[in-house]
Structure formats: C-alpha cells, structure tokens
Enzyme design. Sequence first.
Site, short mmCIF file in Angstrom:
data_model
loop_
_atom_site.label_atom_id
_atom_site.label_comp_id
_atom_site.label_asym_id
_atom_site.label_seq_id
_atom_site.Cartn_x
_atom_site.Cartn_y
_atom_site.Cartn_z
N ARG A 50 27.80 13.47 41.62
CA ARG A 50 29.05 12.73 41.45
C ARG A 50 30.21 13.72 41.36
O ARG A 50 29.99 14.93 41.26
CB ARG A 50 29.00 11.86 40.19
N GLY A 51 31.43 13.15 41.35
CA GLY A 51 32.62 14.00 41.40
C GLY A 51 33.03 14.11 42.87
O GLY A 51 32.18 14.36 43.73
N ALA A 52 34.32 13.91 43.14
CA ALA A 52 34.78 13.78 44.53
C ALA A 52 34.37 14.96 45.42
O ALA A 52 33.71 14.76 46.45
CB ALA A 52 36.28 13.55 44.54
N ARG A 92 30.13 5.45 48.55
CA ARG A 92 31.14 5.39 47.48
C ARG A 92 32.51 5.41 48.15
O ARG A 92 32.91 6.44 48.70
CB ARG A 92 30.99 6.58 46.50
N GLN A 197 30.86 10.28 31.40
CA GLN A 197 30.92 11.59 32.07
C GLN A 197 31.54 12.65 31.16
O GLN A 197 31.20 13.83 31.24
CB GLN A 197 31.73 11.51 33.37
N ASP A 238 40.30 11.53 42.76
CA ASP A 238 39.35 11.13 43.80
C ASP A 238 40.02 10.87 45.14
O ASP A 238 39.36 10.90 46.17
CB ASP A 238 38.60 9.86 43.36
N ASN A 248 41.72 8.04 40.11
CA ASN A 248 40.80 8.87 39.32
C ASN A 248 40.02 7.92 38.41
O ASN A 248 40.27 6.71 38.37
CB ASN A 248 41.57 9.93 38.52
N LYS A 249 39.10 8.48 37.67
CA LYS A 249 38.22 7.69 36.80
C LYS A 249 39.01 6.68 35.98
O LYS A 249 40.08 6.99 35.46
CB LYS A 249 37.45 8.65 35.89
O1 MRU Z 1 32.49 8.24 39.09
P1 MRU Z 1 32.61 9.74 39.10
O2 MRU Z 1 31.92 10.39 37.95
O3 MRU Z 1 32.21 10.34 40.43
O4 MRU Z 1 34.15 9.98 38.92
C1 MRU Z 1 34.65 11.28 39.00
C2 MRU Z 1 36.07 11.40 38.68
O5 MRU Z 1 36.81 10.45 38.56
C3 MRU Z 1 36.59 12.78 38.65
O6 MRU Z 1 37.62 12.90 37.74
C4 MRU Z 1 37.10 13.10 40.06
O7 MRU Z 1 36.08 12.90 41.01
C5 MRU Z 1 37.56 14.45 40.18
S1 MRU Z 1 36.19 15.52 40.27
C6 MRU Z 1 36.65 17.06 40.57
#
Ligand code: MRU
Length: 348
Positions: A50-52, A92, A197, A238, A248-249
């Site tokens: 996970r994470g963009a 995603r 997270q 993201d 973002n999250k």
């Molecule tokens: O659902 P996730 O855990 O993939 O969400 C991630 C986030 O929102 C992060 O803040 C974002 O991807 C930036 S990661 C460098």
Amino acid sequence: MWNPQVVENIKFNNNSLSILNQASLPARHEYLEISTLDAAIDAIKTLKVRGAPAIGIFSAYALFVHFLNIHRTGNYSFYNLRAAADQLIASRPTAVNLKWAVDRMMSSIGEKDDPEKIFTIFSSTASNIHSEDKLACEQIGNNGVGLIKENFKILTHCNAGSLATGGIGTALAPLYKAARGGINFQVYATETRPLGQGARLTYWELKQANIPVSLITDNMVGSLMAGGLVDLVIVGADRICLNGDFANKIGTYSIAVLAAFHKIPFYTAAPISTFDRVCSNGNEMIIENRSSDEIYSVWGYDTYPHQTYNPAFDVTPGNFLSGIITDQNLITQPLINGINLTLRSIQK
Ligand code: MRU
C-alpha cells in the site's frame, strides 16, 4: 541517534517478486512471494502492499511477472498483457502512481511483440521506476528538511514513509533527513482509522528508526493543535490535481481545516508521479470506497453496525496547503503557477 536503515517493502530478485506483508505488521514481519496476477491484485486490494508510490512500483513488477508467466506457458499476446494492465489499474482507483507506472510499462514496449525485447524492456523499466522513486524520496527529503526546526512537534497522518514508497518515504523523508542532520524533534502519528496505518505502520517505522514518536487517536488532533503541541503538519498524497487539490487518506481534510484554523503550516509531500496531469481540480477525482467490515471491526472486536460508508480517501482543497514538497522543488502558493512551471520544466 537516527538509525538510517529503511524498511525494504518490495523485493525483486532473479525475476521473483516479494513484499513485506503490511496487513500483518507490526505483529508479524513476513515476506510474501507474489507469483501471479491474481495474487498481485489481491495484495493491492487487501493493502498487503500500500501507499501510492509503492503500489506503482509493485504493479510494474507484477505486470512483468505476469508477462513471464504468459510467455512461459505459451499464452502471450498483447491483448492478454493489456487486459492485465487494465486489471491492475482498476484494483485501486485513487492513487495515480499505480496507473502512471502501469502506463509507463505499457508505453515502454510500444507495438513490440518480440518476447525477448519485451523481457529486456520490462525488466529495465520496472527497475527504473523503483530506483527513480528511491531517488525521488531522497530529493523530497532534501527539499523539505528546511521546514523542520529544532524542537519542532510534527504531526503526520496515515503512513507516507519507507513502507509506502521505494525509499525513505514522502511525508517522512524530511523527518529522516532532519534526524540525520542532528535536529531534535517529536512526531505525533495519528492512528488513522479504519485500518490503522498510523498506529500499525508509521509508529512502527519511526520506532525502527529511533525517531521520537507518540501515537494519538484521530480525534485528538484539534486538542493538540489548540494546546500548542503542533508546529508543522506533513502528510502524503495519492493524487494531486493541477490546481493543488489533493487526495490523501481519509481524515486529511479534517486535519487541514484544523491546521488552517490554528495557523499551523500544512504541507503535502509527493513525487512528480503523484501529479495527475489531466485532473484540473479535486471534483474530478475518483474516491475508492471500501468494505464495511473495515469500519465495524475495531481492533479485532465486532461492533455490528453493518451498514457503513467507508471512503478510503478525502480531497483537501489546495488553498489549505502552505506548500507541496516534491522531488523537484518546494512549491508554494499560488500552487497553480508552481505546479504548472514544475510540470512544464520536467517535460523539457
Ligand atoms: O490506503 P493506503 O494505506 O494506501 O493510503 C495511503 C495514503 O493515503 C498515503 O498517505 C499516501 O499514499 C501517500 S504514501 C507516500
């Protein structure tokens, strides 16, 4: 003292792809081998990776692995590869890095249908996407470290560190650089409901690096800010639109509004691969909705309200940002001009 070891979340050796299973951290530190397209899509959907930026890197390798499989079994066709690329992109929808990486893989082979050539091109393109992201993280760190002053208290949300990228992270990169430079500071990590997270990953990652971190629940942010306990907010992104609106999250927007009210500098940090060059503003973004069990199951306890609404991300208007820390520069207001100039300078 800062421990410079960052977590290696994606490994690709001898054409074999494995990931550190983020769904089981911090309880278990296990690597999973991903050898099929279906396993890759499942790993993305279930947030094992996970994470963009990380899902972009992972998808590039996953497409390569899929190519190796269909070539080995005599099922290779461009149509098959394109269908796999589309499935990965759809797994995603919000984080643009995933589409960016898969599109880059597909355009790298153009119209070629010679498997030997595709093998060579895919191998180098996927590895370049990975190594370029590692470098981008270092540069984000360099471009953001100046924002961190001695004894600052810094709030971050979700996990935008080494677990979410190919290097030292995006939002956490300036923190790692500041720690390396001997600056003392304290981090507050929000737990990041519903999937934790911040609690499970950011807290764990910063502890590994010996950076002082306190975990807070998401509903404590306003109180901390009112009490003068936050000097700076840095979050990841993201997808960033051309006007600076960003996804973002879920929870990022609330933190942005609170930071604006309390006049606390609020930044997002992201590589250029997180900018969506065809998204003019946040209304155009697709926000992923996730299953209800993520909400009603709290830390292993079932709370039973099975009708839920569970958007994984929210959109924060660009005007809440003090700036965007990128691998190229630190973009400040007016963002629309800075983003335009930055993206144009890269196209040259
Ligand atoms: O659902 P996730 O855990 O993939 O969400 C991630 C986030 O929102 C992060 O803040 C974002 O991807 C930036 S990661 C460098």
